[in-house]
Design a protein around this motif. Structure first.
Motif, PDB file in Angstrom:
ATOM      1  N   ASP A 745      15.538  20.503   9.644  1.00 14.03           N
ATOM      2  CA  ASP A 745      16.735  19.980   8.918  1.00 14.03           C
ATOM      3  C   ASP A 745      17.012  18.705   8.391  1.00 14.03           C
ATOM      4  O   ASP A 745      16.651  17.465   8.689  1.00 14.03           O
ATOM      5  CB  ASP A 745      18.085  20.099   9.645  1.00 14.03           C
ATOM      6  CG  ASP A 745      18.013  21.587  10.052  1.00 14.03           C
ATOM      7  OD1 ASP A 745      18.075  22.535   9.457  1.00 14.03           O
ATOM      8  OD2 ASP A 745      18.324  21.694  11.234  1.00 14.03           O
ATOM      9  N   ARG A 746      17.575  18.464   6.927  1.00 16.50           N
ATOM     10  CA  ARG A 746      18.054  17.293   6.252  1.00 16.50           C
ATOM     11  C   ARG A 746      19.455  17.643   5.880  1.00 16.50           C
ATOM     12  O   ARG A 746      19.652  18.372   4.904  1.00 16.50           O
ATOM     13  CB  ARG A 746      17.126  16.900   5.138  1.00 16.50           C
ATOM     14  CG  ARG A 746      17.599  15.634   4.569  1.00 16.50           C
ATOM     15  CD  ARG A 746      16.633  14.901   3.630  1.00 16.50           C
ATOM     16  NE  ARG A 746      17.227  13.874   3.084  1.00 16.50           N
ATOM     17  CZ  ARG A 746      16.429  13.019   2.336  1.00 16.50           C
ATOM     18  NH1 ARG A 746      15.240  13.298   1.909  1.00 16.50           N
ATOM     19  NH2 ARG A 746      17.098  11.700   1.708  1.00 16.50           N
ATOM     20  N   GLY A 747      20.328  16.739   6.395  1.00 17.57           N
ATOM     21  CA  GLY A 747      21.496  17.042   6.088  1.00 17.57           C
ATOM     22  C   GLY A 747      22.594  16.292   7.210  1.00 17.57           C
ATOM     23  O   GLY A 747      22.073  15.802   8.142  1.00 17.57           O
ATOM     24  N   PRO A 748      23.927  16.279   6.757  1.00 16.68           N
ATOM     25  CA  PRO A 748      24.374  17.199   5.568  1.00 16.68           C
ATOM     26  C   PRO A 748      24.279  16.240   4.370  1.00 16.68           C
ATOM     27  O   PRO A 748      24.389  15.185   4.591  1.00 16.68           O
ATOM     28  CB  PRO A 748      25.978  17.157   6.004  1.00 16.68           C
ATOM     29  CG  PRO A 748      26.023  16.193   7.110  1.00 16.68           C
ATOM     30  CD  PRO A 748      24.766  16.012   7.780  1.00 16.68           C
ATOM     31  N   LEU A 749      24.032  16.812   3.283  1.00 16.13           N
ATOM     32  CA  LEU A 749      23.787  16.163   2.097  1.00 16.13           C
ATOM     33  C   LEU A 749      25.389  15.689   1.454  1.00 16.13           C
ATOM     34  O   LEU A 749      26.140  16.461   1.797  1.00 16.13           O
ATOM     35  CB  LEU A 749      23.136  16.812   0.926  1.00 16.13           C
ATOM     36  CG  LEU A 749      21.846  17.665   1.347  1.00 16.13           C
ATOM     37  CD1 LEU A 749      21.181  18.314   0.180  1.00 16.13           C
ATOM     38  CD2 LEU A 749      21.128  16.429   1.913  1.00 16.13           C
ATOM     39  N   LYS A 750      25.168  14.699   0.709  1.00 11.14           N
ATOM     40  CA  LYS A 750      26.637  14.272   0.284  1.00 11.14           C
ATOM     41  C   LYS A 750      27.196  15.334  -0.717  1.00 11.14           C
ATOM     42  O   LYS A 750      26.579  15.773  -1.568  1.00 11.14           O
ATOM     43  CB  LYS A 750      26.370  12.898  -0.433  1.00 11.14           C
ATOM     44  CG  LYS A 750      26.782  11.837   0.538  1.00 11.14           C
ATOM     45  CD  LYS A 750      26.877  10.452  -0.218  1.00 11.14           C
ATOM     46  CE  LYS A 750      27.266   9.178   0.663  1.00 11.14           C
ATOM     47  NZ  LYS A 750      27.509   7.941  -0.073  1.00 11.14           N
ATOM     48  N   ASP A 751      28.327  15.638  -0.574  1.00  9.59           N
ATOM     49  CA  ASP A 751      28.953  16.527  -1.483  1.00  9.59           C
ATOM     50  C   ASP A 751      30.527  16.511  -1.476  1.00  9.59           C
ATOM     51  O   ASP A 751      31.293  16.530  -0.575  1.00  9.59           O
ATOM     52  CB  ASP A 751      28.702  18.005  -1.324  1.00  9.59           C
ATOM     53  CG  ASP A 751      29.254  19.209  -1.961  1.00  9.59           C
ATOM     54  OD1 ASP A 751      29.245  18.873  -3.384  1.00  9.59           O
ATOM     55  OD2 ASP A 751      29.712  20.417  -1.729  1.00  9.59           O
ATOM     56  N   PRO A 752      31.150  15.858  -2.787  1.00  6.74           N
ATOM     57  CA  PRO A 752      30.551  15.629  -3.867  1.00  6.74           C
ATOM     58  C   PRO A 752      29.608  14.252  -3.742  1.00  6.74           C
ATOM     59  O   PRO A 752      29.512  13.477  -3.020  1.00  6.74           O
ATOM     60  CB  PRO A 752      31.461  15.336  -4.752  1.00  6.74           C
ATOM     61  CG  PRO A 752      32.874  14.802  -3.926  1.00  6.74           C
ATOM     62  CD  PRO A 752      32.445  15.787  -2.700  1.00  6.74           C
ATOM     63  N   LEU A 753      28.564  14.194  -4.677  1.00  2.00           N
ATOM     64  CA  LEU A 753      27.683  12.836  -4.675  1.00  2.00           C
ATOM     65  C   LEU A 753      28.188  11.725  -5.053  1.00  2.00           C
ATOM     66  O   LEU A 753      27.735  10.738  -4.457  1.00  2.00           O
ATOM     67  CB  LEU A 753      26.540  13.512  -5.967  1.00  2.00           C
ATOM     68  CG  LEU A 753      25.578  14.734  -5.628  1.00  2.00           C
ATOM     69  CD1 LEU A 753      24.661  14.923  -6.524  1.00  2.00           C
ATOM     70  CD2 LEU A 753      24.789  14.191  -4.459  1.00  2.00           C
ATOM     71  N   VAL A 754      29.518  11.601  -5.781  1.00  3.67           N
ATOM     72  CA  VAL A 754      30.078  10.635  -5.980  1.00  3.67           C
ATOM     73  C   VAL A 754      31.461  10.761  -5.549  1.00  3.67           C
ATOM     74  O   VAL A 754      32.246  11.796  -6.076  1.00  3.67           O
ATOM     75  CB  VAL A 754      30.000  10.346  -7.625  1.00  3.67           C
ATOM     76  CG1 VAL A 754      30.953   9.116  -7.668  1.00  3.67           C
ATOM     77  CG2 VAL A 754      28.543  10.148  -7.942  1.00  3.67           C
ATOM     78  N   TYR A 755      32.329  10.033  -4.936  1.00  2.00           N
ATOM     79  CA  TYR A 755      33.687  10.224  -4.502  1.00  2.00           C
ATOM     80  C   TYR A 755      34.799  10.202  -5.827  1.00  2.00           C
ATOM     81  O   TYR A 755      35.337  11.135  -5.880  1.00  2.00           O
ATOM     82  CB  TYR A 755      34.078   8.980  -3.581  1.00  2.00           C
ATOM     83  CG  TYR A 755      35.286   9.275  -2.820  1.00  2.00           C
ATOM     84  CD1 TYR A 755      35.640   9.973  -1.934  1.00  2.00           C
ATOM     85  CD2 TYR A 755      36.512   8.316  -3.795  1.00  2.00           C
ATOM     86  CE1 TYR A 755      37.108   9.986  -1.619  1.00  2.00           C
ATOM     87  CE2 TYR A 755      37.698   8.625  -2.998  1.00  2.00           C
ATOM     88  CZ  TYR A 755      38.064   9.458  -1.934  1.00  2.00           C
ATOM     89  OH  TYR A 755      39.279   9.278  -1.492  1.00  2.00           O
ATOM     90  N   GLY A 756      34.791   9.131  -6.463  1.00  4.48           N
ATOM     91  CA  GLY A 756      35.442   9.001  -7.690  1.00  4.48           C
ATOM     92  C   GLY A 756      34.752   8.703  -8.828  1.00  4.48           C
ATOM     93  O   GLY A 756      33.677   9.047  -9.303  1.00  4.48           O
TER      94      GLY A 756
END
Length: 821
Positions: A745-756
């Motif tokens: 496993d690799r994660g949790p991936l960032k989602d959304p990639l950018v906050y603002g």
């Protein structure tokens, strides 16, 4: 040579024997070309979308399922120098297997059959419990057979009882239906006798059974008749230890049942079950027609000898026993590719049942001038017997499931191994709602302004009282369902509030936006609801079983519909009973109409057809092991397709291959890898993302995707990487720990990639959830790392020796790029 990266090897492990490395005397060897085989998930995707190129060419396959490449990549194997920095990309498109044709939306009407077929595959993990496993399969097949009998009995109720017996026998009803005039007793014609009306009306349920047989036979030819690639059958026995590698847990590294040669080719069992269920349908119609005539002949002395009816009934019983023997006698044959067919059985059993049906129709059509149809058709007790039998079978199934689970407990298995009985109970409930809804609505339509069964202005008596009792418990069931639903909503809201500080810390915002934080936290908390499905399905199934038993008891004790059975018990009780009866009747009728409406909309609307197709992408992954009339199994075409492509390509090119599966495509990819020979698997890497392999399949189907099979899959492939997001309601972790090797496993991936908003991303980034994993830079990073791990470039040594293998995942560098999540 493509995608070549030379890694600095760490010091060798102490246990490894290392040969001194002399200076290179030749150029590095090429590991061969690299191929990325993309498999889309639920809902489907076009080749152009998957390959990100409007110009695609079909490499192999047909209009149903095919593999595509970019037009510029068609000669990639002849020019490997063009692909030093990227693999050759191919896309396997299988969406037409489930949602390509508008008429397939009518498969919604087969939903109970599909659900009970799922119950067969939800068996808990079993080790050395052959008898219990066989008993589990037999009980599920009997529940499936009862659903076929229930559907046929509902068609008989509508055509024979409500229309031919009741409405055609009452002038007040038949005079309002001009198309029933030639059957009406008021006309006094040849067809006006009850037996002849029943014989003619029997054509409707007979046609329904024949249609189901035709669809099952046709879909088998179109979807499930594709044989695996010749010579690609995996070995079942370890040549060194003699252990059976096809049984989970028998030997380290052995493949589970999904790796068996005959797992995706169940021709023999489907043909046997199709013959048995078709015969059961014909026998149900014959019993409805001949039973009424035989009871009349035994009650009065007439022109037809009573012994004739007894002989026909005895023949029906004998044929029914043969059907039960066929259903119970044999299950799936998976250890080898079984091409045999029980030709005599699949030919003569349905033929004999159909001959008995014709004989019953002729017997009922014999002239009986004194025979008058009054009230309801005798024999409506069949619905009570079927309902009671289903409940008893579900209880037996639950006992067997608990026994298997206690022998081999796995904490992640849902409801302590009771997933199969719960789903089987829901299949019975769906069958009851659909059949009861049709009968209730037809009775209301034939009776005009009257209320069938209530005796107030009713021209006909209406359907069996059990159907009214079953309708009356539906409002009660919905009230009970609301309790766990409200608890889950409250828990989700609290979880979202608790996640907000974690979201702010993860993105490291000095001045966080409360609305954005709440959005991300809410989506993460909502995605976690998938793991709470047992909290809903378990109580609903238990309540359905108890309320169904109460409905059968109420119908048998009172013999009247609830609105009349509670007369004299007080104004409040009478009002509640009548309200529950009328509300439940309309609700099950509305539910059936909703199914038909969805089917018609999907036939005309491509977007709606795609949405409905998603249901079948998940529900029809499994072969038809319990019910032959269930929608066809697309995996019996898709898995051999993928396995054949991987075997063929690696055999011709000796190259490396990454099979990349999203969502349901990851389940197909893993199943295809299990089917590969060991030599081919050594050159294959598995990349999954948004994968329900463990989160859904591992928990609900532990015998096939539980910890032991998944650990075996990890050990058998060259390397495996799984990407997941906390915002994904479907995909999740695989939860494998292989010690010193990098985690799967690799994660949790960032989602959304950018906050603002940022200078690089001036517009708000969406929360992707289950979609578009390729948009994350981690995807390309992990794909490149998998290709490097498959065959790292090793210099040719002067003495022919090679450098030692580096520690890690099958030749991987010690620290994978980006680290493990």
């Amino acid at each position: 040579m493509i995608l070549v990266t030379v890694h600095q090897h760490p010091p060798p492990r102490p246990r490894e024997r290392v040969t001194p490395v002399p200076p290179d005397t030749q150029a590095p060897q090429s590991p061969g070309p690299a191929l990325e085989l993309l498999v889309h998930g639920v809902g489907g995707a076009t080749p152009q979308e998957m390959l990100d190129d409007p110009r695609t060419v079909r490499v192999t396959g047909d209009a149903t399922a095919a593999i595509y490449r970019r037009a510029e990549d068609m000669d990639a194997e002849q020019h490997p120098e063009r692909y030093r920095d990227r693999p050759i990309a191919e896309a396997y498109c299988w969406s037409n297997l489930t949602s390509g044709n508008g008429s397939r939306a009518l498969w919604l009407l087969l939903l109970p059959f599909m659900v009970v077929n799922l119950a067969h595959w939800m068996r808990p993990t079993a080790r050395a419990r052959t008898r219990a496993v066989r008993l589990y399969g037999v009980v599920v097949r009997l529940v499936a057979l009862s659903l076929t009998v229930l559907l046929t009995a509902a068609a008989c109720e509508v055509a024979l009882d409500l229309t031919a017996w009741q409405c055609a026998g009452v002038p007040d009803c038949s005079n309002q239906r001009s198309w029933l005039g030639f059957l009406s007793t008021a006309q006094g014609g040849w067809w006006s006798q009850p037996g002849r009306r029943l014989a003619l009306a029997s054509l409707v349920p007979t046609a329904v059974v024949g249609l189901l047989w035709f669809l099952s036979n046709r879909t088998w030819s179109a979807y499930e008749s594709q044989r695996p690639l010749t010579g690609s059958e995996p070995d079942d026995v370890d040549p060194q230890t003699g252990h059976d590698l096809s049984t989970p847990g028998t030997a380290p590294g052995g493949r589970p049942a999904l790796g068996r040669p005959g797992f995706w080719y169940g021709r023999r069992l489907v043909a046997r079950l199709r013959a048995a269920h078709t015969a059961a349908g014909f026998l149900t119609v014959a019993a409805s027609v001949a039973g009424a005539a035989a009871r009349h002949d035994r009650a009065v002395s007439g022109p037809v000898p009573g012994i004739l009816g007894r002989l026909i009934e005895a023949a029906l019983v004998l044929c029914a026993l043969v059907v039960l023997w066929v259903v119970c006698r044999r299950g799936r044959s998976e250890r080898r590719l079984d091409n045999r067919l029980d030709q005599a059985l699949i030919t003569y059993l349905p033929g004999a049942a159909l001959a008995l049906l014709v004989l019953a129709a002729v017997y009922a059509s014999w002239s009986r001038p004194a025979w008058v149809s009054a009230g309801a058709l005798p024999g409506d007790v069949a619905f009570s017997v079927v309902t009671l039998g289903q409940g008893m079978l579900v209880v037996v199934l639950a006992v067997v499931s608990l026994s298997l689970y206690r022998r081999t407990p796995e904490p992640r298995t849902v409801m302590y191994g009771l997933g199969g009985p719960v789903v089987a109970m829901l299949a019975c409930a769906l069958g009851g709602v659909m059949t009861g809804g049709v009968a209730q609505r037809v009775a209301d339509w034939l009776d005009g302004s009257g209320t069938p069964g209530m005796g107030r202005g009713s021209a006909i008596e209406g359907p069996p009282v059990l159907l009214s009792w079953q309708a009356s418990v539906i409002p009660v069931l919905l009230v009970l369902l609301a309790i766990p639903a409200l608890l889950l909503l409250a828990r989700t809201w609290l979880a979202a509030r608790a996640l907000e500080p974690d979201v702010d810390r993860e993105y490291g915002q000095e001045r966080p936006d409360p609305a954005r934080t709440r959005q991300i936290a809410r989506i993460r908390a909502t995605a976690a609801l998938t793991d709470s499905a047992p909290w809903i399905l378990g109580p609903v199934s238990g309540a359905t079983l108890l309320l169904g038993a109460a409905a059968v008891g109420g119908a048998w004790v009172s013999g009247e519909v609830p609105g009349l059975a509670l007369n004299g018990s007080g104004p409040f009780a009478e009002a509640v009973a009548e309200a529950a009866q009328s509300t439940g009747s309309w609700m099950i009728g509305f539910g059936f109409i909703l199914f038909v409406t969805w089917g018609r909309r999907a036939y005309r609307d491509a977007s709606a057809r795609r949405t409905i197709g998603i249901l079948w992408d998940v529900g029809t992954f499994w072969p038809r092991a319990a019910h032959p009339f269930a929608p066809p199994c697309y995996a019996e075409r898709a898995v051999p397709d993928l396995a054949s492509r991987m075997s063929g390509w690696t055999g011709l090119t000796r190259g490396r291959l990454v099979i990349s599966g999203h969502s349901q495509g990851s389940v197909l990819a893993a199943s295809a890898v299990w089917q590969l020979p060991a030599e081919t698997r050594s050159r294959v890497a598995l990349l999954t993302y948004g994968s329900p392999i463990e989160r859904l399949y591992g928990r609900w189907f532990p015998a096939y995707f539980g910890p032991v099979p998944l650990h075996g899959l990890h050990r058998s492939v060259n390397c495996w990487r799984n990407l997941w997001r906390a915002t994904d309601p479907i995909g999740g972790m695989v939860r494998l720990d292989e010690g010193p090797e990098p985690a799967v496993d690799r994660g949790p991936l960032k989602d959304p990639l950018v906050y603002g908003r940022t200078p690089e991303h001036p517009l708000p980034e969406p929360v992707l959830g289950h979609s578009d994993y390729q948009a994350d830079p981690v995807f390309a990073e992990e794909r490149a790392a998998l290709l490097d791990r498959l065959a790292p470039v090793l210099p040719r040594q002067a003495d022919g020796a090679r450098a030692p293998k580096a520690p890690g995942l099958r030749g991987a560098p010690a620290d994978p790029p980006g680290g493990a999540g």
